[in-house]
Scaffold this motif. Structure first.
Motif, PDB file in Angstrom:
ATOM      1  N   UNK A  73      27.625 -15.758  -4.134  1.00 47.73           N
ATOM      2  CA  UNK A  73      27.319 -14.774  -5.166  1.00 47.73           C
ATOM      3  C   UNK A  73      25.823 -14.495  -5.172  1.00 47.73           C
ATOM      4  N   UNK A  74      25.453 -13.232  -5.307  1.00 42.45           N
ATOM      5  CA  UNK A  74      24.054 -12.832  -5.325  1.00 42.45           C
ATOM      6  C   UNK A  74      23.815 -11.931  -6.528  1.00 42.45           C
ATOM      7  N   UNK A  75      22.747 -12.221  -7.266  1.00 45.19           N
ATOM      8  CA  UNK A  75      22.459 -11.458  -8.484  1.00 45.19           C
ATOM      9  C   UNK A  75      20.962 -11.284  -8.666  1.00 45.19           C
ATOM     10  N   UNK A  76      20.493 -10.054  -8.935  1.00 47.53           N
ATOM     11  CA  UNK A  76      19.080  -9.862  -9.305  1.00 47.53           C
ATOM     12  C   UNK A  76      18.819 -10.489 -10.664  1.00 47.53           C
ATOM     13  N   UNK A  77      17.668 -11.127 -10.784  1.00 44.24           N
ATOM     14  CA  UNK A  77      17.369 -11.924 -11.973  1.00 44.24           C
ATOM     15  C   UNK A  77      16.106 -11.402 -12.641  1.00 44.24           C
ATOM     16  N   UNK A  78      16.289 -10.731 -13.779  1.00 45.05           N
ATOM     17  CA  UNK A  78      15.166 -10.298 -14.587  1.00 45.05           C
ATOM     18  C   UNK A  78      14.852 -11.307 -15.675  1.00 45.05           C
ATOM     19  N   UNK A  79      13.917 -10.951 -16.542  1.00 47.33           N
ATOM     20  CA  UNK A  79      13.478 -11.872 -17.588  1.00 47.33           C
ATOM     21  C   UNK A  79      14.629 -12.274 -18.507  1.00 47.33           C
ATOM     22  N   UNK A  82      31.661 -22.267  -5.497  1.00 48.02           N
ATOM     23  CA  UNK A  82      30.898 -21.101  -5.046  1.00 48.02           C
ATOM     24  C   UNK A  82      29.417 -21.420  -5.074  1.00 48.02           C
ATOM     25  N   UNK A  83      28.650 -20.559  -4.444  1.00 47.92           N
ATOM     26  CA  UNK A  83      27.193 -20.626  -4.474  1.00 47.92           C
ATOM     27  C   UNK A  83      26.679 -19.376  -5.171  1.00 47.92           C
ATOM     28  N   UNK A  84      25.775 -19.528  -6.111  1.00 48.93           N
ATOM     29  CA  UNK A  84      25.119 -18.400  -6.760  1.00 48.93           C
ATOM     30  C   UNK A  84      23.642 -18.412  -6.391  1.00 48.93           C
ATOM     31  N   UNK A  85      23.169 -17.319  -5.810  1.00 51.38           N
ATOM     32  CA  UNK A  85      21.749 -17.153  -5.533  1.00 51.38           C
ATOM     33  C   UNK A  85      21.232 -16.038  -6.435  1.00 51.38           C
ATOM     34  N   UNK A  86      20.472 -16.404  -7.459  1.00 47.02           N
ATOM     35  CA  UNK A  86      19.895 -15.439  -8.389  1.00 47.02           C
ATOM     36  C   UNK A  86      18.430 -15.258  -8.005  1.00 47.02           C
ATOM     37  N   UNK A  87      18.084 -14.070  -7.525  1.00 44.76           N
ATOM     38  CA  UNK A  87      16.743 -13.858  -6.986  1.00 44.76           C
ATOM     39  C   UNK A  87      15.881 -13.064  -7.956  1.00 44.76           C
ATOM     40  N   UNK A  88      14.615 -13.429  -8.020  1.00 43.50           N
ATOM     41  CA  UNK A  88      13.708 -12.889  -9.028  1.00 43.50           C
ATOM     42  C   UNK A  88      13.361 -11.433  -8.754  1.00 43.50           C
ATOM     43  N   UNK A  89      13.376 -10.637  -9.820  1.00 45.94           N
ATOM     44  CA  UNK A  89      12.941  -9.249  -9.799  1.00 45.94           C
ATOM     45  C   UNK A  89      11.673  -9.145 -10.636  1.00 45.94           C
ATOM     46  N   UNK A  90      10.617  -8.631 -10.026  1.00 48.38           N
ATOM     47  CA  UNK A  90       9.358  -8.513 -10.743  1.00 48.38           C
ATOM     48  C   UNK A  90       9.295  -7.287 -11.643  1.00 48.38           C
ATOM     49  N   UNK A  91       9.751  -6.152 -11.127  1.00 47.57           N
ATOM     50  CA  UNK A  91       9.751  -4.898 -11.875  1.00 47.57           C
ATOM     51  C   UNK A  91      11.153  -4.313 -11.789  1.00 47.57           C
ATOM     52  N   UNK A  92      11.908  -4.438 -12.859  1.00 48.74           N
ATOM     53  CA  UNK A  92      13.327  -4.089 -12.883  1.00 48.74           C
ATOM     54  C   UNK A  92      13.565  -2.646 -12.430  1.00 48.74           C
ATOM     55  N   UNK A  93      12.814  -1.706 -13.000  1.00 48.15           N
ATOM     56  CA  UNK A  93      13.029  -0.291 -12.681  1.00 48.15           C
ATOM     57  C   UNK A  93      12.612   0.035 -11.246  1.00 48.15           C
ATOM     58  N   UNK A 105      27.961  -9.244  -4.523  1.00 44.51           N
ATOM     59  CA  UNK A 105      26.729  -8.811  -5.169  1.00 44.51           C
ATOM     60  C   UNK A 105      27.064  -8.286  -6.548  1.00 44.51           C
ATOM     61  N   UNK A 106      26.320  -8.710  -7.551  1.00 48.57           N
ATOM     62  CA  UNK A 106      26.606  -8.234  -8.897  1.00 48.57           C
ATOM     63  C   UNK A 106      25.370  -8.213  -9.769  1.00 48.57           C
ATOM     64  N   UNK A 107      25.463  -7.454 -10.849  1.00 47.73           N
ATOM     65  CA  UNK A 107      24.343  -7.389 -11.768  1.00 47.73           C
ATOM     66  C   UNK A 107      24.681  -6.577 -12.999  1.00 47.73           C
ATOM     67  N   UNK A 108      23.766  -6.588 -13.950  1.00 49.84           N
ATOM     68  CA  UNK A 108      23.953  -5.948 -15.251  1.00 49.84           C
ATOM     69  C   UNK A 108      22.989  -4.783 -15.390  1.00 49.84           C
ATOM     70  N   UNK A 109      23.437  -3.688 -15.986  1.00 49.19           N
ATOM     71  CA  UNK A 109      22.589  -2.537 -16.284  1.00 49.19           C
ATOM     72  C   UNK A 109      22.055  -1.929 -14.986  1.00 49.19           C
TER      73      UNK A 109
END
Length: 233
Positions: free
Chosen positions: A26-32, A53-64, A111-115
């Protein structure tokens, strides 16, 4: 078990859930906001699926900037917005996924994420062939020209999960108010292109800011269950 490490220049939180060989990556962009709830989200996915499962949540510096697929003034008037989603996708496909597959094996990738993370995930499903499933949770499909893009670009993923809060389209913002119609359109489009058994649209109670971690966990859980219960598995 979880650990923090750097992969391809991005900080990642890496979770390994379950006692057996993992069944999915599992891969997910990770905001604040996601940083504060990712632990509970992973626990909810585990509880809902019983899967390893494995979840890799990777840091996003600027969401937009890092997740918006093209310039959209309704999202932001900053020129950089819309110019770097491909860079983010390249980081996933060229660094993160190769690392995960070398370490854990050639497993199906979700791949998944919110908003905006949900918008990015659904967009990525039409740009890269490496995702078995995507979870587009409360996705910002109100972005200008979404339906035209979706109609013109095939989906490579086998499964697509969509969800929306039942109050999200009830807003005075005319651009955001289109999200309900666009998500409904997208679901019908995906039923025609992927098959009705390979996509779903789940409605949740509340507005866009209600229960983000729980909603995201439900999306990933649906994808995992589809993968591990596939008759072709």
């Amino acid at each position: 078990m979880n650990q923090t490490l750097e992969i391809g220049g991005r900080q990642c939180l890496l979770y390994t859930e379950g006692d057996q060989q993992p069944q999915a990556l599992l891969i997910q962009p990770l905001g604040t906001q996601e940083r504060d709830s990712i632990d509970s989200e992973v626990a909810m996915i585990s509880e809902a699926t019983g899967a390893s499962f494995v979840m890799a949540a990777f840091a996003i510096g600027d969401w937009e900037v890092e997740l918006t697929p093209w310039h959209a003034p309704a999202i932001s008037k900053r020129q950089a917005v819309g110019e770097h989603a491909l860079d983010t996708l390249d980081d996933i496909t060229n660094s993160l996924i190769p690392y995960l597959k070398e370490r854990f094996g050639h497993l199906p990738v979700v791949l998944g994420g919110y908003s905006l993370g949900g918008l990015f995930s659904r967009w990525a499903a039409s740009k890269a062939e490496c995702f078995e499933a995507v979870a587009a949770v409360s996705p910002s499909l109100w972005i200008d020209a979404w339906c035209g893009f979706s109609d013109a670009h095939a989906v490579y993923a086998r499964y697509v999960y969509l969800s929306l809060g039942d109050r999200e389209e009830h807003t005075r913002n005319k651009a955001i108010a289109q999200v309900g119609n666009n998500v409904r359109w997208e679901h019908e489009h995906l039923k025609q292109t992927l098959g009705s058994d390979n996509t779903t649209l789940e409605w949740n109670a509340g507005n866009h800011f209600t229960d983000g971690a729980r909603r995201t966990a439900k999306g990933f859980a649906w994808c995992i269950n589809k993968i591990i219960n596939s008759p072709e598995k």
